[in-house]
Design an enzyme around this catalytic site. Structure first.
Site, PDB file in Angstrom:
ATOM      1  CE  LYS A   9     -65.623 -20.448  45.683  1.00  7.70           C
ATOM      2  NZ  LYS A   9     -65.464 -20.071  44.263  1.00  7.70           N
ATOM      3  CG  PHE A  57     -58.322 -19.204  36.939  1.00  5.51           C
ATOM      4  CD1 PHE A  57     -58.676 -19.863  38.110  1.00  5.51           C
ATOM      5  CD2 PHE A  57     -58.587 -19.823  35.726  1.00  5.51           C
ATOM      6  CE1 PHE A  57     -59.279 -21.114  38.077  1.00  5.51           C
ATOM      7  CE2 PHE A  57     -59.194 -21.072  35.684  1.00  5.51           C
ATOM      8  CZ  PHE A  57     -59.538 -21.716  36.867  1.00  5.51           C
ATOM      9  NE  ARG A  85     -72.048 -27.012  40.096  1.00  8.62           N
ATOM     10  CZ  ARG A  85     -70.899 -26.410  39.863  1.00  8.62           C
ATOM     11  NH1 ARG A  85     -70.077 -26.135  40.853  1.00  8.62           N
ATOM     12  NH2 ARG A  85     -70.553 -26.053  38.654  1.00  8.62           N
ATOM     13  CB  THR A  91     -68.622 -20.667  37.498  1.00  9.55           C
ATOM     14  OG1 THR A  91     -68.837 -22.074  37.635  1.00  9.55           O
ATOM     15  CG2 THR A  91     -67.325 -20.283  38.178  1.00  9.55           C
ATOM     16  NE  ARG A 102     -70.750 -19.711  42.264  1.00 12.87           N
ATOM     17  CZ  ARG A 102     -70.359 -20.908  41.852  1.00 12.87           C
ATOM     18  NH1 ARG A 102     -70.883 -21.444  40.755  1.00 12.87           N
ATOM     19  NH2 ARG A 102     -69.435 -21.576  42.516  1.00 12.87           N
ATOM     20  CG  ASN A 112     -67.703 -17.806  42.502  1.00 11.24           C
ATOM     21  OD1 ASN A 112     -67.191 -18.088  43.576  1.00 11.24           O
ATOM     22  ND2 ASN A 112     -67.539 -18.547  41.420  1.00 11.24           N
ATOM     23  CG  HIS A 115     -66.576 -25.323  45.809  1.00 10.29           C
ATOM     24  ND1 HIS A 115     -66.118 -25.534  44.530  1.00 10.29           N
ATOM     25  CD2 HIS A 115     -66.704 -26.550  46.379  1.00 10.29           C
ATOM     26  CE1 HIS A 115     -65.967 -26.841  44.344  1.00 10.29           C
ATOM     27  NE2 HIS A 115     -66.317 -27.474  45.457  1.00 10.29           N
TER      28      HIS A 115
END
Length: 149
Positions: A9, A57, A85, A91, A102, A112, A115
């Site tokens: 991100k 959000f 993952r 998350t 993260r 964070n 993705h």
């Protein structure tokens, strides 16, 4: 082999974390088969996060994702979505274990860093959205015979 979608991100790109994140995925034995920088269009963000559009959000999430370039990738490996993952962590970075991406780099749930597709089905949808028909390569890493039987 399975494929999964990963997006670094804007905060991860701006903080110069691409190399560290790619290294972690490669160190695990995963293979990058597609990658590119992109500043995502609103329609793409809406489709990517379609399950969140009605959530309170979402406007801030959309603004954040569109605030700068993202680094989009497709990774290949055995159980790729589940493996990525696990490496990514929870998350919410405050709940993510140390040693996860993260847990080590995330600042808060709104920033964070990464993705990662949550399942093979969402990986297929996200890969089709971001890499439609082109841009993915097939090759064999030299260590694959050792990593995978």
């Amino acid at each position: 082999m399975d494929r999964t979608f990963v997006m670094i991100k804007p905060d991860g790109v701006q903080r110069g974390l691409i190399g560290q994140i790619v290294a972690r995925l490669e160190d695990k034995g995963l293979k990058m088969v597609a990658a590119r920088f992109e500043r995502l269009a609103e329609a793409t963000v809406n489709e990517h996060y379609r399950e969140h559009i009605e959530r309170s959000f979402y406007p801030s999430l959309k603004q954040y994702i569109m605030s700068g370039p993202c680094f989009l990738m497709v990774w290949e490996g055995k159980n790729a979505a589940a493996v990525v993952r696990t490496l990514t962590g929870a998350t919410n970075p405050s709940e993510a274990a140390p040693g996860t991406i993260r847990g080590d780099y995330g600042l808060d749930i709104g920033r964070n860093v990464i993705h990662a597709s949550d399942a093979p089905e969402s990986a297929a949808r996200e890969i089709a959205l971001h890499f439609p028909g082109t841009g993915q390569v097939t090759y064999t890493r030299i260590d694959e015979p050792v990593l995978y039987e």
